[in-house]
Design an enzyme around this catalytic site. Structure first.
Site, PDB file in Angstrom:
ATOM      1  N   ARG A  89       0.841  -1.209   0.000  1.00 12.70           N
ATOM      2  CA  ARG A  89       0.000   0.000   0.000  1.00 12.70           C
ATOM      3  C   ARG A  89       0.865   1.244   0.000  1.00 12.70           C
ATOM      4  O   ARG A  89       1.955   1.253   0.566  1.00 12.70           O
ATOM      5  CB  ARG A  89      -0.915   0.026   1.217  1.00 12.70           C
ATOM      6  N   HIS A 105      12.507  -3.561  -3.726  1.00  9.35           N
ATOM      7  CA  HIS A 105      11.695  -3.515  -4.950  1.00  9.35           C
ATOM      8  C   HIS A 105      12.313  -4.440  -6.005  1.00  9.35           C
ATOM      9  O   HIS A 105      13.523  -4.385  -6.241  1.00  9.35           O
ATOM     10  CB  HIS A 105      11.637  -2.075  -5.464  1.00  9.35           C
TER      11      HIS A 105
HETATM   12  C1  GRF Z   1       8.874  -8.963  -3.031  1.00 14.17           C
HETATM   13  O1  GRF Z   1       9.308  -9.376  -4.294  1.00 14.17           O
HETATM   14  C2  GRF Z   1       8.962  -7.459  -2.891  1.00 14.17           C
HETATM   15  O2  GRF Z   1      10.046  -6.916  -3.564  1.00 14.17           O
HETATM   16  C3  GRF Z   1       7.675  -7.065  -3.560  1.00 14.17           C
HETATM   17  O3  GRF Z   1       6.739  -7.988  -3.077  1.00 14.17           O
HETATM   18  C4  GRF Z   1       7.392  -9.227  -2.830  1.00 14.17           C
HETATM   19  C5  GRF Z   1       7.061  -9.653  -1.417  1.00 14.17           C
HETATM   20  O4  GRF Z   1       7.406 -10.977  -1.167  1.00 14.17           O
HETATM   21  N1  GRF Z   1       7.361  -5.687  -3.291  1.00 14.17           N
HETATM   22  P1  GRF Z   1       7.409 -11.575   0.322  1.00 14.17           P
HETATM   23  O5  GRF Z   1       6.037 -11.310   0.930  1.00 14.17           O
HETATM   24  O6  GRF Z   1       8.502 -10.919   1.096  1.00 14.17           O
HETATM   25  O7  GRF Z   1       7.634 -13.042   0.133  1.00 14.17           O
END
Ligand code: GRF
Length: 197
Positions: A89, A105
């Protein structure tokens, strides 16, 4: 004294897990806060004996009310650093200015910001993508970059196979960046982040 870390996550929580697993962070994850009731990350926090807090967006009529409750939950844990580990969010300017915040990211920013970075990189046909850890500013995915690692895209990659390889990098790069913050080794100079020796 070790830094107090609050981790915000919306999903499975594999990045939160990587932080919970790392013994030499130089800080303690004092709480994991999620916006999604039943998110996998809640069980991971509990298994690590870390407080899990849910501020479910569905319980609030509007964004403002939800964010006020989120802010209160985070503030009550008095963090030195907030870590967005797959938190899906957008946060208000007021929230973003209140604490130092790191985000992970799955692309080489400034390419492919937003919620669909892996899919967007594949659709664009780039041959190289990667992972970025950056400080969070008001503009989404635009803050000073702490660390980046590149990854080649294979001809037969799907969003799923590519994201899986990117996550392996995330699980190393996010804890490393948090550890640098905890050691007071990150200095933001304009758009750049200098890593102190
Ligand atoms: C990750 O790839 C992060 O970079 C992206 O969402 C994913 C989250 O994965 N924003 P997790 O919940 O940590 O397994």
């Amino acid at each position: 004294m070790g830094k107090r870390l609050v981790v915000l996550a919306s999903g499975a929580g594999s990045n939160a897990q990587a932080l919970l697993d790392r013994r030499d962070l130089g800080g303690d994850v004092v709480a994991v806060v999620t916006d999604v009731a039943g998110a996998g990350v809640i069980d991971r926090a509990r298994a690590a004996d870390v407080e899990a807090v849910c501020v479910d967006r569905g319980d609030f009529e509007d964004r403002t009310g939800w964010e006020a409750a989120l802010t209160e939950s985070v503030a009550a844990r008095d963090p030195d650093l907030v870590v967005l580990a797959g938190f899906m969010r957008i946060l208000s300017d007021a929230f973003v200015r209140r604490w130092p915040i790191l985000n992970v990211h799955p692309s080489l920013l400034p390419a492919f910001p937003g919620a669909h970075a892996v899919r967007d990189a594949l659709a664009h046909g780039v041959k190289v993508t990667g992972v970025t850890v950056h400080f969070v500013v008001e503009e989404v995915d635009a803050g000073p970059i702490v660390a980046q690692v590149a990854l080649g895209i294979e001809a037969d990659d799907t969003p799923e196979t590519l994201h899986e390889r990117l996550k392996t990098i995330e699980h190393r790069l996010l804890p490393e960046s948090v550890a640098l913050f905890c050691a007071d080794r990150l200095r933001v100079e304009g758009r750049s982040v200098r890593i102190l020796p």
